[in-house]
Motif scaffolding. Sequence first.
Motif, PDB file in Angstrom:
ATOM      1  N   HIS A 106      -7.415   1.994  -1.819  1.00 12.16           N
ATOM      2  CA  HIS A 106      -7.051   0.351  -1.624  1.00 12.16           C
ATOM      3  C   HIS A 106      -7.621  -0.626  -0.877  1.00 12.16           C
ATOM      4  O   HIS A 106      -8.384   0.185   0.121  1.00 12.16           O
ATOM      5  CB  HIS A 106      -5.329   0.781  -0.675  1.00 12.16           C
ATOM      6  CG  HIS A 106      -4.792   1.606  -1.077  1.00 12.16           C
ATOM      7  ND1 HIS A 106      -3.918   1.928  -2.441  1.00 12.16           N
ATOM      8  CD2 HIS A 106      -3.634   2.810  -0.250  1.00 12.16           C
ATOM      9  CE1 HIS A 106      -3.340   3.058  -2.723  1.00 12.16           C
ATOM     10  NE2 HIS A 106      -2.754   3.388  -1.329  1.00 12.16           N
ATOM     11  N   VAL A 120      -3.846  -6.521  -2.807  1.00 12.70           N
ATOM     12  CA  VAL A 120      -4.974  -5.666  -2.729  1.00 12.70           C
ATOM     13  C   VAL A 120      -5.565  -5.025  -4.023  1.00 12.70           C
ATOM     14  O   VAL A 120      -5.636  -4.974  -5.191  1.00 12.70           O
ATOM     15  CB  VAL A 120      -3.294  -4.335  -2.639  1.00 12.70           C
ATOM     16  CG1 VAL A 120      -4.615  -3.139  -2.214  1.00 12.70           C
ATOM     17  CG2 VAL A 120      -3.056  -5.210  -1.213  1.00 12.70           C
ATOM     18  N   MET A 126       0.675  -1.280  -0.048  1.00 17.36           N
ATOM     19  CA  MET A 126      -0.123   0.190  -0.088  1.00 17.36           C
ATOM     20  C   MET A 126       0.834   1.119  -0.108  1.00 17.36           C
ATOM     21  O   MET A 126       0.709   1.854  -0.571  1.00 17.36           O
ATOM     22  CB  MET A 126      -0.976   0.076   1.216  1.00 17.36           C
ATOM     23  CG  MET A 126      -1.820  -1.436   1.226  1.00 17.36           C
ATOM     24  SD  MET A 126      -2.966  -0.983   2.329  1.00 17.36           S
ATOM     25  CE  MET A 126      -3.919  -2.682   2.092  1.00 17.36           C
ATOM     26  N   LEU A 129       1.833   2.058  -3.500  1.00 19.44           N
ATOM     27  CA  LEU A 129       0.714   2.811  -3.976  1.00 19.44           C
ATOM     28  C   LEU A 129       0.306   3.545  -3.802  1.00 19.44           C
ATOM     29  O   LEU A 129       0.282   4.471  -4.524  1.00 19.44           O
ATOM     30  CB  LEU A 129      -0.202   0.999  -4.237  1.00 19.44           C
ATOM     31  CG  LEU A 129      -0.484   0.261  -4.048  1.00 19.44           C
ATOM     32  CD1 LEU A 129      -1.869  -1.112  -3.946  1.00 19.44           C
ATOM     33  CD2 LEU A 129      -0.989  -0.068  -5.806  1.00 19.44           C
ATOM     34  N   ASP A 130       0.324   4.244  -2.907  1.00 22.15           N
ATOM     35  CA  ASP A 130       0.508   5.296  -2.208  1.00 22.15           C
ATOM     36  C   ASP A 130       1.436   6.491  -3.124  1.00 22.15           C
ATOM     37  O   ASP A 130       0.718   7.500  -3.925  1.00 22.15           O
ATOM     38  CB  ASP A 130       0.647   5.664  -0.882  1.00 22.15           C
ATOM     39  CG  ASP A 130      -0.895   5.463   0.243  1.00 22.15           C
ATOM     40  OD1 ASP A 130      -1.915   5.613  -0.240  1.00 22.15           O
ATOM     41  OD2 ASP A 130      -0.380   5.364   0.725  1.00 22.15           O
ATOM     42  N   THR A 185      -7.138  -1.323  -6.138  1.00 22.42           N
ATOM     43  CA  THR A 185      -7.094  -0.107  -5.404  1.00 22.42           C
ATOM     44  C   THR A 185      -7.187   0.331  -6.985  1.00 22.42           C
ATOM     45  O   THR A 185      -8.021  -0.282  -8.204  1.00 22.42           O
ATOM     46  CB  THR A 185      -5.255   0.206  -5.342  1.00 22.42           C
ATOM     47  OG1 THR A 185      -4.892   1.570  -4.824  1.00 22.42           O
ATOM     48  CG2 THR A 185      -4.520  -0.053  -6.591  1.00 22.42           C
TER      49      THR A 185
END
Length: 149
Positions: free
Chosen positions: A86, A141, A75, A78-79, A143
């Motif tokens: 997410h 995940v 995560m 991904l941020d 997202t």
Amino acid sequence: FLAEKSNAYDLIILNDVFEHIPTDGAVDLLACLKAALVPGGRLVLRVPNMANLFASYSRYLDLTHVTGYTEYSLMQILDQAGFCNHELVLPDWRPDWAHWRPWKPWRGLKLRRRLDYCLHSFLYWLRGYTKPRCFEHNVEVYTHKPEAS
């Protein structure tokens, strides 16, 4: 390929792919994936879960695995790439009564999964570490690419 596909896809799925990408190229790949998604498009990532007790086995099972992720590090990257909302896929703990048989009381009740969760929880508590929400062999995940403003 993705550079030529701007805003072309509603959904992109990477199952057991992302762990093969070196960390220094992972954010660049995520940027290409984000550009290829339509606004609000969804990206699904599944990688071996480094929070699992057998993580080192998963990590080194295949020589082409170059990066390992937990739910937190996945995560975090991904941020960094600009994804939002997410959603961690967590296991279903409900018994599967359709497959339960009285002469095989362990089948369908997901007792192995429950025991695995208890063992992982205890070991993380014992070490004083932050307990992850997912101890499965893989972490998955969902997202999203942010909607256009």
